[in-house]
Design a protein around this motif. Sequence first.
Motif, short mmCIF file in Angstrom:
data_model
loop_
_atom_site.label_atom_id
_atom_site.label_comp_id
_atom_site.label_asym_id
_atom_site.label_seq_id
_atom_site.Cartn_x
_atom_site.Cartn_y
_atom_site.Cartn_z
N THR A 164 60.93 41.52 40.56
CA THR A 164 60.22 40.26 40.31
C THR A 164 58.74 40.39 40.67
OG1 THR A 164 60.76 39.34 42.51
CG2 THR A 164 62.29 38.88 40.70
N LYS A 165 58.43 41.12 41.72
CA LYS A 165 57.03 41.27 42.09
C LYS A 165 56.29 42.19 41.14
CE LYS A 165 56.72 38.42 45.51
NZ LYS A 165 55.84 37.23 45.44
N SER A 166 57.00 43.14 40.52
CA SER A 166 56.39 43.93 39.45
C SER A 166 56.08 43.05 38.25
CB SER A 166 57.34 45.06 39.05
OG SER A 166 57.54 45.96 40.11
N ALA A 167 56.96 42.09 37.98
CA ALA A 167 56.71 41.15 36.88
C ALA A 167 55.46 40.32 37.14
CB ALA A 167 57.92 40.24 36.68
N VAL A 168 55.24 39.95 38.40
CA VAL A 168 54.04 39.19 38.75
C VAL A 168 52.79 40.00 38.42
CG1 VAL A 168 52.69 38.25 40.68
CG2 VAL A 168 55.15 37.79 40.54
N ASP A 169 52.83 41.28 38.73
CA ASP A 169 51.71 42.17 38.41
C ASP A 169 51.43 42.18 36.90
OD1 ASP A 169 50.10 44.91 39.16
OD2 ASP A 169 51.20 45.12 37.27
N ARG A 170 52.48 42.36 36.09
CA ARG A 170 52.29 42.42 34.63
C ARG A 170 51.80 41.08 34.08
NH1 ARG A 170 50.88 46.88 33.31
NH2 ARG A 170 50.32 46.77 35.50
N MET A 171 52.37 39.98 34.59
CA MET A 171 51.96 38.67 34.11
C MET A 171 50.49 38.40 34.44
SD MET A 171 54.13 35.10 34.55
CE MET A 171 55.35 36.04 35.43
N THR A 172 50.08 38.87 35.61
CA THR A 172 48.67 38.71 36.01
C THR A 172 47.74 39.34 34.98
OG1 THR A 172 49.20 38.69 38.39
CG2 THR A 172 46.98 39.39 37.76
N ARG A 173 48.05 40.54 34.55
CA ARG A 173 47.15 41.27 33.66
C ARG A 173 47.12 40.66 32.25
NH1 ARG A 173 46.05 46.13 36.67
NH2 ARG A 173 47.33 46.04 38.56
N VAL A 174 48.29 40.23 31.78
CA VAL A 174 48.32 39.56 30.47
C VAL A 174 47.55 38.24 30.54
CG1 VAL A 174 49.80 38.48 28.75
CG2 VAL A 174 50.46 40.67 29.76
N ALA A 175 47.75 37.49 31.62
CA ALA A 175 47.07 36.21 31.78
C ALA A 175 45.55 36.40 31.84
CB ALA A 175 47.56 35.50 33.03
N ALA A 176 45.11 37.43 32.55
CA ALA A 176 43.67 37.70 32.62
C ALA A 176 43.10 38.02 31.25
CB ALA A 176 43.41 38.85 33.59
N MET A 177 43.84 38.80 30.46
CA MET A 177 43.39 39.14 29.12
C MET A 177 43.32 37.89 28.24
SD MET A 177 42.35 41.44 27.00
CE MET A 177 42.81 43.05 27.67
N GLU A 178 44.36 37.07 28.27
CA GLU A 178 44.37 35.85 27.46
C GLU A 178 43.21 34.93 27.84
OE1 GLU A 178 47.90 33.54 27.23
OE2 GLU A 178 49.16 35.22 26.57
N ALA A 179 43.04 34.72 29.14
CA ALA A 179 41.99 33.80 29.60
C ALA A 179 40.61 34.28 29.17
CB ALA A 179 42.06 33.64 31.11
N GLY A 180 40.41 35.60 29.25
CA GLY A 180 39.12 36.14 28.83
C GLY A 180 38.90 36.04 27.33
N LYS A 181 39.89 36.46 26.56
CA LYS A 181 39.76 36.46 25.10
C LYS A 181 39.62 35.06 24.53
CE LYS A 181 40.07 40.90 24.18
NZ LYS A 181 38.94 41.64 23.53
N LEU A 182 40.27 34.08 25.17
CA LEU A 182 40.23 32.70 24.67
C LEU A 182 39.08 31.88 25.25
CD1 LEU A 182 44.06 31.99 24.70
CD2 LEU A 182 42.61 32.35 22.69
N GLY A 183 38.26 32.51 26.09
CA GLY A 183 37.08 31.83 26.61
C GLY A 183 37.38 30.72 27.60
N TYR A 184 38.44 30.89 28.40
CA TYR A 184 38.83 29.84 29.34
C TYR A 184 37.91 29.77 30.56
CZ TYR A 184 43.39 29.22 27.01
OH TYR A 184 44.40 28.96 26.13
N GLY A 185 37.21 30.85 30.87
CA GLY A 185 36.40 30.85 32.08
C GLY A 185 37.24 30.93 33.34
N ILE A 186 38.41 31.53 33.23
CA ILE A 186 39.35 31.63 34.37
C ILE A 186 39.61 33.10 34.65
CG2 ILE A 186 41.64 31.06 35.25
CD1 ILE A 186 41.69 28.77 33.14
#
Length: 267
Positions: A164-186
């Motif tokens: 589960t903690k490995s999943a947190v790591d992967r989710m973090t990286r996908v979320a960072a990519m989405e937020a950046g690409k979509l211009g969320y400023g997060i």
Amino acid sequence: MANGSLSGRKALVTGGARGIGAAVAQALARAGASVMIGDVLTELAAQTAAGLSQTGARVGSVALDVTDDAQWERAVGAVVGELGGFDILINNAGIEITSLIADLQADDLRRMCDINVVGVGLGLKHAFRAMRPGGAVGGGGCVVNVSSVAATIAYPAIAGYSATKSAVDRMTRVAAMEAGKLGYGIRVNCVYPGLTPTEMGMKLATDIVANGLAPNVEGAVGAVIEQTPLGRLATLDEISAAIVFLCSDEARFITGAGVPIDGGMGM
């Protein structure tokens, strides 16, 4: 971090009633942020918030089961309504159920997945919706997900937790990519704390003994220390300081990162 480095920021810390979460809430408040503690342990969360408020910080608490979408909506609404904004989320709530693989129970795995993975995913969802342009706050922000050194090492009797903690790591990286690409400023990052002498950490040591992997608690803790180049356990202040840094402007160009706070154990 210096006092005032997070002045004006509004934060929600999940699982903030005790342990790492309470220490992070204290550190954020000390750095100048207003803090909402979200937890299923509502009475303890209120006590923790009241104690921090006595230092002059603006701290409140809200009931939050991180597996429940509706409770996330209410919690974010409370942060925005009571604190006047929302630009920091610390996804800290989590559980660990120790088991040898030969003894794994499906219900235990599901519970860890619900809290450690679904809980983090829902937190990201509601933070993004509130912080992105057009959201309830719309000014951007940052999310720090609390993973674990267990995501980076092979340690017996924690297979489900490690997954589960490995999943947190992967989710973090996908979320960072989405937020950046979509211009969320997060910005989205995660940390990998090493073993700390919290209630949860010491329960793990006790469980290791119960599973026949160490002669006693001292031996279980000693085995961790032996695998740690710095030769000791992590402190709550050390974990909190790294999280505060990731929330600060000093980390403004850091996203999608996993920061080990483990004394080198996971290298």
